[in-house]
Design a protein around this motif. Structure first.
Motif, PDB file in Angstrom:
ATOM      1  N   LYS A 232       0.885  -1.049  -0.040  1.00  0.00           N
ATOM      2  CA  LYS A 232       0.087   0.203   0.027  1.00  0.00           C
ATOM      3  C   LYS A 232       0.932   1.191   0.051  1.00  0.00           C
ATOM      4  O   LYS A 232       1.708   1.277   0.820  1.00  0.00           O
ATOM      5  CB  LYS A 232      -0.940   0.104   1.338  1.00  0.00           C
ATOM      6  CG  LYS A 232      -1.949  -0.969   1.429  1.00  0.00           C
ATOM      7  CD  LYS A 232      -2.957  -0.824   2.530  1.00  0.00           C
ATOM      8  CE  LYS A 232      -4.145  -1.549   2.513  1.00  0.00           C
ATOM      9  NZ  LYS A 232      -4.922  -1.629   3.499  1.00  0.00           N
ATOM     10  N   SER A 233       0.391   2.269  -0.751  1.00  0.00           N
ATOM     11  CA  SER A 233       0.942   3.444  -0.785  1.00  0.00           C
ATOM     12  C   SER A 233      -0.174   4.171  -1.167  1.00  0.00           C
ATOM     13  O   SER A 233       0.099   4.980  -2.589  1.00  0.00           O
ATOM     14  CB  SER A 233       2.198   3.692  -1.671  1.00  0.00           C
ATOM     15  OG  SER A 233       2.985   4.768  -1.528  1.00  0.00           O
ATOM     16  N   LYS A 234      -1.229   4.734  -0.430  1.00  0.00           N
ATOM     17  CA  LYS A 234      -2.320   5.421  -0.889  1.00  0.00           C
ATOM     18  C   LYS A 234      -2.253   7.003  -1.077  1.00  0.00           C
ATOM     19  O   LYS A 234      -2.733   7.422  -1.774  1.00  0.00           O
ATOM     20  CB  LYS A 234      -3.525   5.147  -0.133  1.00  0.00           C
ATOM     21  CG  LYS A 234      -3.959   3.717   0.035  1.00  0.00           C
ATOM     22  CD  LYS A 234      -5.267   3.418   0.878  1.00  0.00           C
ATOM     23  CE  LYS A 234      -4.877   3.853   2.322  1.00  0.00           C
ATOM     24  NZ  LYS A 234      -6.102   3.541   3.189  1.00  0.00           N
ATOM     25  N   HIS A 235      -1.327   7.546  -0.273  1.00  0.00           N
ATOM     26  CA  HIS A 235      -1.099   8.868  -0.419  1.00  0.00           C
ATOM     27  C   HIS A 235      -0.477   9.670  -1.678  1.00  0.00           C
ATOM     28  O   HIS A 235       0.329   8.992  -2.154  1.00  0.00           O
ATOM     29  CB  HIS A 235      -0.346   9.232   0.816  1.00  0.00           C
ATOM     30  CG  HIS A 235      -0.426  10.893   1.115  1.00  0.00           C
ATOM     31  ND1 HIS A 235      -1.412  11.670   1.515  1.00  0.00           N
ATOM     32  CD2 HIS A 235       0.720  11.704   0.572  1.00  0.00           C
ATOM     33  CE1 HIS A 235      -0.810  12.852   1.616  1.00  0.00           C
ATOM     34  NE2 HIS A 235       0.353  12.886   1.224  1.00  0.00           N
ATOM     35  N   ARG A 236      -1.139  10.768  -2.341  1.00  0.00           N
ATOM     36  CA  ARG A 236      -0.703  11.291  -3.414  1.00  0.00           C
ATOM     37  C   ARG A 236      -0.444  12.834  -2.715  1.00  0.00           C
ATOM     38  O   ARG A 236      -1.136  13.461  -2.158  1.00  0.00           O
ATOM     39  CB  ARG A 236      -1.716  11.363  -4.447  1.00  0.00           C
ATOM     40  CG  ARG A 236      -1.950   9.836  -4.923  1.00  0.00           C
ATOM     41  CD  ARG A 236      -0.717   9.261  -5.401  1.00  0.00           C
ATOM     42  NE  ARG A 236      -1.165   7.840  -6.012  1.00  0.00           N
ATOM     43  CZ  ARG A 236      -1.016   6.827  -5.542  1.00  0.00           C
ATOM     44  NH1 ARG A 236      -0.677   6.685  -4.169  1.00  0.00           N
ATOM     45  NH2 ARG A 236      -1.186   5.708  -5.825  1.00  0.00           N
ATOM     46  N   ARG A 238       3.121  10.754  -4.091  1.00  0.00           N
ATOM     47  CA  ARG A 238       4.068   9.772  -3.681  1.00  0.00           C
ATOM     48  C   ARG A 238       5.301  10.234  -3.176  1.00  0.00           C
ATOM     49  O   ARG A 238       5.943   9.667  -2.225  1.00  0.00           O
ATOM     50  CB  ARG A 238       4.309   8.598  -4.564  1.00  0.00           C
ATOM     51  CG  ARG A 238       3.022   7.915  -5.027  1.00  0.00           C
ATOM     52  CD  ARG A 238       3.243   6.407  -5.585  1.00  0.00           C
ATOM     53  NE  ARG A 238       1.720   5.827  -5.950  1.00  0.00           N
ATOM     54  CZ  ARG A 238       1.818   4.491  -6.191  1.00  0.00           C
ATOM     55  NH1 ARG A 238       3.016   3.864  -6.358  1.00  0.00           N
ATOM     56  NH2 ARG A 238       0.822   4.142  -6.603  1.00  0.00           N
ATOM     57  N   GLN A 277      -0.532   5.649   5.940  1.00  0.00           N
ATOM     58  CA  GLN A 277      -1.258   5.240   4.720  1.00  0.00           C
ATOM     59  C   GLN A 277      -0.461   3.910   3.643  1.00  0.00           C
ATOM     60  O   GLN A 277      -1.048   3.784   2.643  1.00  0.00           O
ATOM     61  CB  GLN A 277      -0.981   6.360   3.781  1.00  0.00           C
ATOM     62  CG  GLN A 277       0.491   6.934   3.545  1.00  0.00           C
ATOM     63  CD  GLN A 277       1.093   6.279   2.445  1.00  0.00           C
ATOM     64  OE1 GLN A 277       0.798   6.212   1.083  1.00  0.00           O
ATOM     65  NE2 GLN A 277       2.375   5.412   2.831  1.00  0.00           N
ATOM     66  N   SER A 278       0.073   3.077   4.621  1.00  0.00           N
ATOM     67  CA  SER A 278       0.749   1.568   3.796  1.00  0.00           C
ATOM     68  C   SER A 278       0.407   0.870   4.820  1.00  0.00           C
ATOM     69  O   SER A 278      -0.417   0.683   5.756  1.00  0.00           O
ATOM     70  CB  SER A 278       2.130   2.113   3.835  1.00  0.00           C
ATOM     71  OG  SER A 278       2.685   1.020   2.938  1.00  0.00           O
ATOM     72  N   ARG A 279       1.287  -0.188   4.904  1.00  0.00           N
ATOM     73  CA  ARG A 279       1.114  -1.537   5.544  1.00  0.00           C
ATOM     74  C   ARG A 279       2.581  -2.078   5.814  1.00  0.00           C
ATOM     75  O   ARG A 279       3.438  -2.027   5.015  1.00  0.00           O
ATOM     76  CB  ARG A 279       0.292  -2.594   4.929  1.00  0.00           C
ATOM     77  CG  ARG A 279       0.405  -3.893   5.648  1.00  0.00           C
ATOM     78  CD  ARG A 279      -0.798  -4.812   4.676  1.00  0.00           C
ATOM     79  NE  ARG A 279      -0.712  -6.257   5.425  1.00  0.00           N
ATOM     80  CZ  ARG A 279      -1.313  -7.120   4.893  1.00  0.00           C
ATOM     81  NH1 ARG A 279      -2.039  -6.992   3.937  1.00  0.00           N
ATOM     82  NH2 ARG A 279      -1.405  -8.388   5.557  1.00  0.00           N
ATOM     83  N   PRO A 307       5.000  -0.716  -1.963  1.00  0.00           N
ATOM     84  CA  PRO A 307       3.869  -0.159  -2.832  1.00  0.00           C
ATOM     85  C   PRO A 307       3.179  -1.363  -3.144  1.00  0.00           C
ATOM     86  O   PRO A 307       3.347  -2.266  -3.329  1.00  0.00           O
ATOM     87  CB  PRO A 307       4.415   0.826  -3.826  1.00  0.00           C
ATOM     88  CG  PRO A 307       5.936   0.106  -4.034  1.00  0.00           C
ATOM     89  CD  PRO A 307       6.353  -0.372  -2.634  1.00  0.00           C
ATOM     90  N   ASP A 308       2.004  -0.602  -3.997  1.00  0.00           N
ATOM     91  CA  ASP A 308       1.192  -1.854  -4.603  1.00  0.00           C
ATOM     92  C   ASP A 308       1.605  -2.263  -5.714  1.00  0.00           C
ATOM     93  O   ASP A 308       0.902  -3.193  -6.436  1.00  0.00           O
ATOM     94  CB  ASP A 308      -0.265  -1.157  -5.000  1.00  0.00           C
ATOM     95  CG  ASP A 308      -0.218   0.096  -5.734  1.00  0.00           C
ATOM     96  OD1 ASP A 308       0.873   0.368  -6.293  1.00  0.00           O
ATOM     97  OD2 ASP A 308      -1.135   0.577  -6.036  1.00  0.00           O
TER      98      ASP A 308
END
Length: 455
Positions: A232-236, A238, A277-279, A307-308
């Motif tokens: 996960k790397s949802k934030h923008r 990046r 915002q990740s895992r 990241p995804d």
């Protein structure tokens, strides 16, 4: 640069021995499919490099024939610079290369090439430009001094260097083949590991099914033996500075590809904000890339985020070992790549991975397979380490041989046995005087301007 040399030798500048002719700056619009091949620096360093061609009017001074001595004076240190004897057909000389004109009756061509190359470190250290691209000026090249013995001794030195450096190159070529052999060895080990051949004797069962796998093995989907989860790397954006700090390792596809099996460190780290915002995946997770580089794998040796474009696989303790699943993915990498659509950046999805039907032995046999692969890979790694050390020594050996030659050590006994060939009219001093006299007697041709022919 002054170097230690025999008393009968002289020290003279390269410019006192020869004339330098620079190549022509060919424009791309002048390239053609036919005509003379254009010699560029890459054609001197790589015999397989592609040639451009020129089919127009060319000055004789920029026409190169077999046996001409050339010097590449621009490029990247360590790969571009150097003197070369042209061994190809008649060709056109490109810019950034000098044609070296000299009297072959008075100077041995092979000796001159070796003498120039022996000064490369000095020449490059004084080159203009930055780290990536540098230029040796004509003035710097001409002013650089080389050791200069009698003509006969030049030929003896060149003969010895031809023999010794050929042996060095042969040794280097043999050593450079070994990593490729080891790569094939590792591939064959993995193929044997995931087909059951590696543990056939341990299993005491040589029965195989119609698909070529041990009869005791069963086919399962990855979703049956563990859990797949995308990073996960949802934030923008990046690259938001708030995402990064020094707390949580952040692993990307390139680090998975270059990990050599296990990831034990990171170059970037998430902050607490980045972690939110990740895992965070635990050590022991199998990382599988699903974008850009498809199906590269590595085991996490540390807790880390990614990241995804990376998938984490956590095996069920009763079903599979992460390393065995890694071997299965590695062997089937090419098949997985074929699932990626032909887009600018290839990628596959979780559905493709979850539906993979793969052969699994018992957990006990997986453990034995991992142990054996680890043992065989460690043996290959030791050999590769020794080969790399040997290659370093061989690469240094060439310069060591050249240094000995230009200190006069290779011909010390020869000089003692042949004093008449290095003294009097045969001395280096007399030879240099003849070269000076011959060069002074040559009257430069008056330059004429080309004119366009009109009707």
């Amino acid at each position: 640069m002054s170097i230690e040399k025999p008393t009968m030798w002289l020290q003279t500048s390269i410019g006192s021995l020869c004339n330098l002719i620079n190549g022509r700056a060919f424009k791309p619009k002048e390239w053609s499919e036919a005509g003379l091949p254009i010699i560029r620096i890459q054609n001197l360093n790589n015999p397989d490099a592609k040639y451009n061609h020129f089919d127009g009017e060319l000055a004789d001074k920029q026409r190169i024939e077999t046996g001409d001595l050339l010097f590449a004076w621009s490029g990247t240190p360590g790969t571009s610079f150097g003197a070369h004897v042209w061994k190809g057909e008649t060709a056109a000389l490109n810019q950034h290369i000098f044609k070296i004109e000299f009297s072959e009756a008075l100077i041995d061509k092979r000796f001159l090439r070796y003498a120039i190359n022996q000064t490369l470190d000095e020449l490059i250290s004084g080159a203009h430009g930055g780290v990536g691209l540098r230029h040796i000026t004509k003035g710097k090249f001409e002013a650089t001094e080389i050791a200069f013995p009698s003509l006969t001794e030049q030929k003896v030195i060149a003969d010895k260097l031809d023999t010794l450096l050929a042996q060095v190159e042969n040794t280097k070529a043999r050593l450079e083949r070994i990593p490729k052999i080891l790569k094939r060895f590792r591939q064959s080990v993995l193929a044997a590991a995931v087909s059951g051949r590696l543990t056939e004797e341990w299993r005491r069962d040589s029965t195989y099914n119609g698909e070529g796998y041990p009869a005791s093995w069963t086919f399962k989907h990855l979703s049956e033996v563990g859990q797949l989860a995308r990073g996960k790397s949802k934030h923008r954006p990046r690259n938001d500075p708030r995402l990064f700090g020094a707390d949580y390792p952040f692993i990307q596809t390139g680090e998975v590809a270059n990990a050599a099996g296990e990831i034990t460190s990171a170059t970037r780290f998430y902050s607490e904000f980045g972690l939110q915002q990740s895992r965070l995946f635990p050590a022991g997770t199998l990382c599988i890339t699903i974008a850009a580089n498809i199906a590269d794998t590595a085991i996490l040796g540390i807790d880390a985020c990614f990241p995804d474009s990376v998938v984490g696989f956590t095996p069920k303790d009763s079903e599979a070992l992460a390393y065995f699943v890694k071997y299965l993915i590695d062997v089937n990498k090419q098949d997985l790549e074929s699932f990626a659509p032909a887009t600018a950046q290839k990628n596959i999805n979780l559905k493709v991975l979850n539906e993979l039907r793969l052969p699994f032995p018992s957990l006990e046999e997986q453990t034995e397979i991992v142990r054996r692969v680890d043992q065989l890979f460690a043996h290959a790694d030791r050999i590769e380490h020794q080969v790399n050390n040997a290659l370093t020594r061989v690469n240094n050996l060439a310069q060591s041989v050249l240094a000995k030659a230009f200190r006069g050590e290779l011909t010390e006994q020869w000089r003692k046995d042949n004093p008449e060939l290095i003294s009097g009219e045969n001395s280096a001093e007399a030879l240099l005087e003849r070269i000076k006299a011959e060069r002074a007697a040559v009257t430069p041709m008056k330059k004429t301007r080309k004119r366009k022919v009109t009707a």
